[in-house]
Design a protein around this motif. Structure first.
Motif, short mmCIF file in Angstrom:
data_model
loop_
_atom_site.label_atom_id
_atom_site.label_comp_id
_atom_site.label_asym_id
_atom_site.label_seq_id
_atom_site.Cartn_x
_atom_site.Cartn_y
_atom_site.Cartn_z
N UNK A 76 0.85 -1.18 0.00
CA UNK A 76 0.00 0.00 0.00
C UNK A 76 0.89 1.23 0.00
N UNK A 77 0.40 2.28 -0.64
CA UNK A 77 1.12 3.56 -0.64
C UNK A 77 0.32 4.55 0.20
N UNK A 78 1.01 5.21 1.10
CA UNK A 78 0.40 6.18 2.01
C UNK A 78 1.01 7.55 1.75
N UNK A 79 0.16 8.54 1.55
CA UNK A 79 0.65 9.91 1.41
C UNK A 79 0.69 10.54 2.80
N UNK A 80 1.88 10.79 3.29
CA UNK A 80 2.07 11.38 4.62
C UNK A 80 2.75 12.73 4.52
N UNK A 92 6.01 10.16 0.86
CA UNK A 92 5.25 9.03 0.32
C UNK A 92 5.83 7.76 0.93
N UNK A 93 4.97 6.94 1.52
CA UNK A 93 5.44 5.71 2.17
C UNK A 93 4.86 4.50 1.46
N UNK A 94 5.72 3.55 1.14
CA UNK A 94 5.29 2.32 0.48
C UNK A 94 5.58 1.17 1.44
N UNK A 95 4.53 0.45 1.84
CA UNK A 95 4.64 -0.56 2.88
C UNK A 95 4.02 -1.87 2.40
N UNK A 96 4.67 -2.99 2.75
CA UNK A 96 4.10 -4.29 2.44
C UNK A 96 5.13 -5.25 1.87
N UNK A 97 4.81 -6.52 1.78
CA UNK A 97 5.77 -7.53 1.30
C UNK A 97 6.31 -7.23 -0.09
N UNK A 98 5.52 -6.57 -0.95
CA UNK A 98 5.97 -6.29 -2.31
C UNK A 98 6.66 -4.95 -2.45
N UNK A 99 6.85 -4.23 -1.34
CA UNK A 99 7.40 -2.87 -1.44
C UNK A 99 8.80 -2.85 -2.04
N UNK A 100 9.63 -3.85 -1.68
CA UNK A 100 11.00 -3.87 -2.22
C UNK A 100 10.98 -4.08 -3.72
N UNK A 153 1.99 15.19 11.56
CA UNK A 153 1.56 16.49 11.09
C UNK A 153 0.56 17.18 11.99
N UNK A 154 -0.34 16.41 12.63
CA UNK A 154 -1.35 17.02 13.49
C UNK A 154 -0.73 17.68 14.71
N UNK A 155 0.46 17.23 15.10
CA UNK A 155 1.10 17.76 16.31
C UNK A 155 2.43 18.44 15.98
N UNK A 156 2.63 18.78 14.71
CA UNK A 156 3.91 19.36 14.30
C UNK A 156 4.19 20.68 15.01
N UNK A 157 3.17 21.52 15.13
CA UNK A 157 3.39 22.82 15.77
C UNK A 157 3.73 22.66 17.24
N UNK A 217 -3.77 2.44 -2.98
CA UNK A 217 -3.75 3.64 -2.12
C UNK A 217 -4.43 3.32 -0.80
N UNK A 218 -3.90 3.84 0.26
CA UNK A 218 -4.50 3.65 1.58
C UNK A 218 -4.36 4.94 2.38
N UNK A 219 -5.25 5.11 3.36
CA UNK A 219 -5.26 6.34 4.14
C UNK A 219 -5.02 6.10 5.61
N UNK A 220 -5.31 7.13 6.39
CA UNK A 220 -5.00 7.07 7.82
C UNK A 220 -5.94 6.16 8.60
N UNK A 221 -7.11 5.86 8.07
CA UNK A 221 -7.94 4.89 8.74
C UNK A 221 -7.26 3.52 8.71
N UNK A 222 -6.61 3.22 7.61
CA UNK A 222 -5.84 1.97 7.53
C UNK A 222 -4.62 2.03 8.45
N UNK A 223 -3.96 3.18 8.49
CA UNK A 223 -2.81 3.33 9.39
C UNK A 223 -3.23 3.08 10.83
#
Length: 914
Positions: free
Chosen positions: A565-569, A679-687, A646-650, A758-764
């Motif tokens: 999955x790819x996560x936009x962070x 951009x984060x790519x996570x999972x067995x196929x990421x490599x 990001x929510x707590x960056x400040x 594509x995956x979002x923060x609910x998946x995270x």
């Protein structure tokens, strides 16, 4: 006197205000002064003929702390400062105590809120007003314990109340869910025909603002504090120290100045004006807020106070009458806040107020024939997230805020006054006050008038709405978007909002779901949006069950576990800490040893002096460079790249800056958040996917876990980090802003044949809790230590290197942990969201902080801190020896405790071992 029913008829038949500016705002000043139906006020106590000639007592030349504003928060703060032994504390009130907003407040105190911190704050207020002040001063505060009753006219509302009841058990707050018949027996005058049930809290009650503030000022004065009335503040004098840091120097008035290093802005509606004197942004707005007081009602005596959230109305017992008020969707903004306003009130706009009458008459039908004795319409301050503004302002050291209490200043005053006093004296509050900390707002938002106005309106209008776990604001959206926003929107992204940033929540297969311009819920002549995609999807979230898109999020999670999955962070905070003293600063700031060779990345915490966790983050060591690039500044000495949520960056930014200033480290903190995507790519196929995109060897030997390199991705230079926040093989790509879209597109193209989604923060949220990774400000807060949270591995306690919070951790370790974060799984497939009570061997030992469904193990997973009811240390044997259950909405579910993550406890997957 007109009855409530007649007032309603007048309101609905008279000519309404013309739509336009007048319906939205009020520029008129207050009307002639009116009496508020309390037994007494401080104003009356001084006599109606008293004319202020100057300060009530001479001004001292110096003070350790100057509190500005003599309302609830000002008096509570002064009182708690005095109790902490602060000598020379002074409160300046421009008129008389309680003037402005406190004097006309309803004074309600409800002990249960959907926040464990607020339950603790309210408990302290109750102790102060019901016990402590009378014992200390002999004065009665006006506390009346008549109980509180929340009524539910739909199933979801009753479920919400059951959640509050479960949380209350963890804090010893007595509460009972009553049937309609039981409610009728308790409150005979109530219409219960449309009710599902009620929540009854016997020890709720009301406070008298005058009696409370009188007792507070008397108790503070007995400890050496001074209260000076009739002394408006005209300016804040500021000095700049040798390191270029702005600090408070003095408070100026027409009658002289007081030199002081510390000012507390408790000016309520006028806090913005006081902030401007010091160059401090105070994000709040002023609105009219009203209630009416009825004539005598036979049989109402000793009845509980009532909140009918669904009708947006409250009924406060007022002797043998009721005060009736609430929150409407079209409140009147007070645009030009007058500095001459003291004990005046506005004329009540019946057109605006009429919905509350309808709700009140429906709930207590006798009101239809009951007269109106008086109307009370005064100003109150409201904030963008309906939370107070507290803590030290990031723009000015020594300038603290205690304002923006959203008409809850009396009930939160005791707890918040205590925390604010601790903040001033010890540098941090005792409790987790992040949700109230002024540093939560990015400077772009704290000074953005439209955003503040829209969000404050929505927070006001939704104040009585059911608090659902996955609700999102509709106001103030699309303020901060990253380079991939439009790309992801076109792919079905349903966005969440965090501190102005739009971040991916989940991806719908139903097409695009853009967030539309705020419609003010149809108020002020705006056309309300109808049947728009984002609104429909958000409406699906309004449940305490699994939402309809539960299986969509499941597919994102299982794709990450099975393929990639790819996560936009990109909204993450990205800072550089560089300079000659950067290594000294890093040693002191970070709990882990981050001084490893350039190319290393370390997961660590930042602590406060009490050992509480101010942040968790990754710190990457950089090699010095004489030339700046998009991926690193030029610097001499040592350098570190910091990635924070990001929510707590400040909050992170402000904490680091404060520590650097206090320790006088010679280094720079540079904000690169807007310049880089992530951009984060996570999972067995990421490599396999990234091997086609990156010009680097991604083998375990060439690119080990927890390292980073500068590489090229689709021809663009990026910083690649081998990290995981979900428990899988994966990499983060930190990408210069102009390259984000082409790099993302290259990743998606390469991943097409590998099942990349594509995956979002609910998946995270689901994936991270399944793996046991902590979320800051859920599992991990400023009042939680890493030892309690199971993060001892992030602390360099085996070394001799001192760091902030080390002494507190060593003491805690020596004395034994008094609480411990516990992982629980529930076999029954039920949704949980946090606040559920934790039972051990038949006793409540804590509550759930965070819960979610783990799709790979097909179970609900929950984390919460537990204590030993006998007060002893919480050892591993204590954890292992218990039988556990989790109470969800009054029903208990058997639960299993885990000392390790229930998913991949040996951490093989992050190593690429499948």
């Amino acid at each position: 006197m007109a009855s409530l029913s007649r007032a309603l008829r007048v309101a609905t038949t008279c000519s309404r205000w013309a739509l336009g500016p007048r319906a939205l705002t009020s520029r008129a000043g207050p009307t002639t002064e009116k009496s508020v139906p309390y037994q007494r006020t401080l104003k009356e106590a001084q006599g109606p003929t008293v004319v202020a000639q100057g300060p009530s007592r001479p001004l001292p030349s110096t003070a350790n702390v100057v509190v500005i504003g003599g309302g609830s928060l000002g008096c509570q703060t002064l009182y708690h400062l005095a109790k902490l032994g602060v000598s020379g504390a002074v409160l300046l009130e421009r008129e008389r105590l309680t003037s402005g907003t406190t004097w006309h407040t309803a004074g309600l105190l409800w002990q249960l809120r959907p926040s464990d911190v607020e339950v603790e704050l309210l408990a302290h207020t109750r102790r102060v007003v019901s016990r402590d002040l009378e014992e200390e001063t002999g004065l009665h505060t006006g506390w009346i314990q008549n109980g509180g009753l929340f009524v539910a006219s739909n199933r979801q509302r009753l479920d919400e109340y059951k959640r509050l009841m479960s949380l209350g058990k963890a804090y010893g707050v007595e509460s009972h869910v009553l049937s309609p018949a039981e409610t009728k027996a308790l409150y005979p005058l109530m219409n219960v025909d449309d009710l599902y049930g009620t929540l009854y809290v016997p020890q709720d009650g009301t406070m008298d603002p005058a009696g409370t503030c009188t007792a507070l000022s008397r108790a503070a004065a007995a400890r050496g504090a001074q209260v000076i009335e009739n002394c408006p503040v005209s300016g804040i004098r500021v000095r700049t120290d040798d390191f270029g840091v702005r600090r408070v120097a003095a408070v100026e008035t027409e009658h002289g100045s007081i030199q002081t290093p510390c000012v507390v802005n408790c000016a309520g509606v006028w806090a913005g004006a006081v902030g401007r004197m010091a160059g401090v942004k105070v994000p709040l707005v002023a609105m009219h807020h009203a209630y009416v007081v009825t004539e005598r009602i036979e049989g109402i005596q000793n009845m509980p106070n009532v909140r009918d959230h669904d009708a947006s109305v409250y009924l406060r017992l007022q002797g043998d009458a009721l005060s009736v008020g609430g929150y409407e969707t079209n409140p009147i903004f007070w645009e030009e806040v007058s500095d001459k306003f003291a004990f005046g009130l506005f004329d009540l706009d019946w057109d605006v107020f009429s919905p509350h009458i309808e709700g009140a008459v429906n709930r207590v039908p006798v009101l239809e024939k009951t007269g109106v004795k008086s109307t009370v319409c005064g100003p109150e301050s409201f904030t963008p997230d309906h939370k107070p503004l507290m803590g030290e302002a990031p723009e000015l050291r020594g300038f603290y805020l205690g304002c923006g209490f959203n008409s809850a200043g009396m009930m939160l005053g005791g707890g918040c006054g205590r925390e604010l006093a601790h903040w001033i004296v010890h540098g941090r509050p005792e409790k987790d006050m992040y949700s109230y900390d002024i540093r939560r707002f990015h400077p772009q938002l704290a000074d953005h008038r439209r955003w503040i106005r829209e969000r404050s309106h929505e927070s006001y209008a939704k104040n009585y709405s059911v608090v659902f776990p996955h609700d999102e604001p509709l106001a103030g959206r699309n303020m901060r978007t990253d380079p991939l926003h439009e790309e992801l929107l076109a792919r079905g992204c349903v966005f969440q909002e965090r501190q102005g940033w739009e971040r991916p929540g989940w991806f719908t297969p139903q097409g695009t779901a853009p967030v539309l311009q705020y419609d003010y819920y149809g108020a002020y002549g705006n056309r309300a949006h109808r049947d728009h995609a984002y609104g429909r999807l958000l409406g699906d979230e309004y449940t305490f069950d699994f939402p309809p898109h539960h299986d969509v999020i499941k597919k994102e999670c299982l794709a990450c576990r099975g393929a990639a999955a790819v996560f936009n962070m990109s909204y993450f905070g990205k800072f550089y800490l560089v300079g000659l003293d950067a290594r000294k600063a890093a040693d002191w700031l970070f709990s882990a040893d981050v001084n490893r060779p350039p190319g290393s990345t370390v997961y660590t915490c930042m602590l406060n002096h009490r050992g509480g966790t101010e942040s968790d983050l990754t710190v990457s060591r950089l090699a010095p460079s004489s030339q700046a690039s998009a991926l690193a500044p030029a610097f001499e000495g040592d350098g570190y790249y910091l990635a924070v949520g990001g929510a707590v960056a400040q909050h992170n930014w402000a904490h680091i800056r404060t520590v650097l200033q206090d320790q006088k480290f010679r280094c720079q903190l540079i904000d690169g958040s807007e310049d880089l995507g992530l951009i984060s790519i996570q999972g067995p196929a990421s490599r396999a996917i990234l091997q086609e995109v990156l010009d680097a060897d991604l083998s375990n030997e060439a690119f080990p876990f927890s390292t980073h390199k500068l590489v090229r991705a689709a021809g663009h230079l990026v910083r690649a980090m081998r990290l995981s926040f979900v428990g899988e093989l994966g990499w983060e790509l930190h990408v210069p802003r102009p390259a984000c879209v082409p790099v993302y597109q290259a990743v998606m193209t390469a991943g097409a044949k590998h099942g990349l989604v594509n995956a979002g923060y609910r998946a995270i949220d689901s994936l991270s809790i399944e793996k046991g990774y902590r979320h800051w400000h859920a599992d991990l807060r400023p009042d939680d230590s890493p030892l309690e949270a199971g993060l001892a591995f992030t602390c360099k306690l085996k070394s001799a290197v001192p760091f902030l919070g080390r002494a507190a951790l060593e003491k805690q370790r020596a004395e034994g942990l008094r609480r411990r974060l516990l992982c629980l799984t529930v076999d029954e497939k039920v949704p949980m969201f946090g606040l559920e009570a934790i039972w051990r061997n038949g006793q409540v030992v804590g509550h759930i902080r965070r819960a979610d469904f783990g799709f790979a193990i097909d179970k609900t997973i929950a984390y919460g801190y537990i204590r030993d009811p006998n007060g002893g240390p919480v050892s591993l044997d204590f954890v292992k020896s218990g039988e556990y259950a989790v109470e969800r909405m009054g029903e208990t579910c058997p639960a299993q405790a885990h000392l390790k993550s229930p998913f991949d406890p040996d951490n093989k997957r992050v190593k690429g071992i499948y």
